[in-house]
Design an enzyme around this catalytic site. Structure first.
Site, short mmCIF file in Angstrom:
data_model
loop_
_atom_site.label_atom_id
_atom_site.label_comp_id
_atom_site.label_asym_id
_atom_site.label_seq_id
_atom_site.Cartn_x
_atom_site.Cartn_y
_atom_site.Cartn_z
N ALA A 148 -35.64 5.76 -17.70
CA ALA A 148 -36.36 6.98 -18.01
C ALA A 148 -37.02 6.87 -19.38
CB ALA A 148 -35.40 8.17 -18.02
N CYS A 149 -38.03 7.67 -19.56
CA CYS A 149 -38.74 7.76 -20.82
C CYS A 149 -37.73 7.97 -21.95
CB CYS A 149 -39.70 8.94 -20.76
SG CYS A 149 -40.61 9.21 -22.27
N PRO A 150 -37.78 7.29 -23.07
CA PRO A 150 -38.87 6.42 -23.54
C PRO A 150 -38.69 4.94 -23.24
CG PRO A 150 -37.33 6.79 -25.32
CD PRO A 150 -36.77 7.48 -24.11
#
Lengths: 375, 75
Positions: free
Chosen positions: B13-15
């Site tokens: 998942a981001c980042p």
């Protein structure tokens, strides 16, 4: 120093209380420009998180050490990373729990007022997106109007108060947000009402909401009168509740009026919109409290966080209700309109039951501000 | 397209996709291509903006069965 989560509910409190807050928004520039957390005393600095991967030294002079700091991103992850970096530099910072996703979905129930014979009216403020929905409560029963897709919030709220949801209404087929009306009706066994002129293509059962309908909630004298007020959509219907409140749907807002173009028929509907605003509403009591389905800007919030204003006041102050010249009115609502809401065609189809996107997709479709008004 | 290196950022998942992409591209020479596989929907938006700001070039991107693939040429 440490970092801690701040919930959408806590941020909402700060908006309503007009608290100060410094927001470091680490989403991309375009996303920030399009849509951000609005607060009267909020200050902002926007820099994408990926520009900070090597460290936050370069932006330390932009961050006020004497203010409460909230780092915001789309979902949460990047804001936690940046908040950590700032904490290492000695700052106390929070990150927005769940990111803008959570902000978009937060609903704040606020009581608007008491009804005659013991009932109550609640406004559910979707602060991040500007959607307003309502719950009318009376003698153990509840009616929900213009609900958002977060159906559980309403159902749980009703349950916590020991209420049975008996009626669910949509004032029109929404184009800017996905309605939770049908799902709430399924979950609670309530009757779902929709204006038939907006429902020609829907693929589910509904009760036709037409001019002259009276619906009783509880056994007190709370009546909901359907007032056919076309203009935003061809079926747009208003409600007068308890002779005191005018639920104006997307026809009339506090500081603006409905836009007639979201079904591609601005030219056809502009005359209806004018008729509703300038004739039908004029015939109502100026003492009615107008409760719209949206707000556009944070200034429209009252001291207690509700969005409500006397009809008489709007007749005096709302620019859209004071355009004498019909051609000028026509021009205003058909030319130079703001951009249309994100995915509004797909949202309409979802609300018709023609397509059934999953929750993740629905979230994506609703990203950004609502844009259903013209000023 | 001939990639010098392939980065698997699936499930992250981001980042993290951008964090890993940045590390990986630092190990390449100018003009070489990094192929990135990701499943986070936000990756497209972010990678597009990141390549631009870093002076790289997003040569191509595709989506197959929920996997987003990007080819970034180091600038």
């Amino acid at each position: 120093m440490t970092i801690k989560p701040m919930t959408a509910k806590e941020v909402t409190k700060k908006v309503i209380n007009k608290d100060e807050l410094f927001i470091l928004d680490v989403r991309n520039e375009g996303d920030f420009k399009d849509w951000k957390i609005e607060g009267e005393n909020f200050n902002y600095y926007n820099i994408p998180y990926f520009e900070l991967l090597d460290g936050v030294e370069g932006i330390m002079d932009k961050i006020p050490a004497d203010k409460e700091i909230l780092v915001v991103c789309a979902k949460e992850g990047s804001s936690m990373m940046v908040a950590d970096m700032l904490a290492e530099k000695g700052l106390n910072v929070s990150y927005l729990e769940g990111g803008m996703k959570a902000w978009s979905e937060h609903l704040e129930p606020i009581k608007v007022g008491d009804l005659k014979d013991g009932g109550e009216l609640f406004q559910f403020v979707r602060i991040g997106k500007g959607c307003l929905s309502y719950m009318v409560v009376s003698n153990g029963e509840a009616a929900i109007i213009d609900s958002t897709r977060m159906a559980d919030v309403y159902v749980n709220f009703a349950e916590s108060k020991g209420l049975k949801v008996t009626h669910v209404f949509d004032t029109h087929l929404h184009a800017d947000h996905i309605s939770g009306g049908r799902i709430i009706a399924e979950k609670t066994g309530a009757t779902y009402w929709l204006p038939p002129k907006d429902a020609t293509d829907v693929v589910f059962e509904y009760e036709p909401l037409e001019d002259g309908n009276d619906v009783t909630i509880g056994n007190t004298t709370i009546n909901i009168h359907a007032l056919y007020s076309p203009g935003h959509t061809i079926g747009s219907t208003s409600f007068v509740i308890d002779e005191s409140y005018l639920l104006s749907g997307d026809i009339l807002f506090i500081d603006s009026i409905g836009r007639p173009d979201l079904a591609g028929k601005a030219e056809d509907w502009v005359a209806d919109l004018r008729e509703s605003l300038y004739k039908r509403y004029r015939a109502l009591s100026e003492e009615l409290i107008v409760l719209p389905a949206h707000f556009m800007i944070i200034d429209e919030l009252n001291e207690d966080g509700t969005v409500a204003e006397k009809l008489g006041t709007l007749f005096a102050k709302n620019h859209g209700l004071n355009i004498e010249d019909e051609n000028e009115f026509r021009k205003m609502v058909t030319e130079n309109l703001p951009p249309q809401p994100n995915a509004y065609q797909e949202i309409r189809e979802t609300n018709m039951g023609k397509i059934n996107p999953d929750t993740e997709k629905q979230r994506e479709m609703e990203i950004g501000p609502n844009r259903c008004a013209v000023r | 397209m001939e990639a010098t290196k392939v980065l698997d950022a699936k499930g992250l998942a981001c980042p993290m996709p951008i964090v890993k992409t940045k590390k990986a591209i630092e190990e390449l020479n100018t003009g070489e291509i990094l192929e990135i596989h990701a499943t986070d929907k936000g990756a497209k938006n972010d990678l597009t903006a990141w390549t631009k700001s870093g002076g790289h070039e997003l040569v191509k991107d595709t989506e197959e069965d929920g996997v987003l693939k990007f080819w970034v040429k180091k600038g």
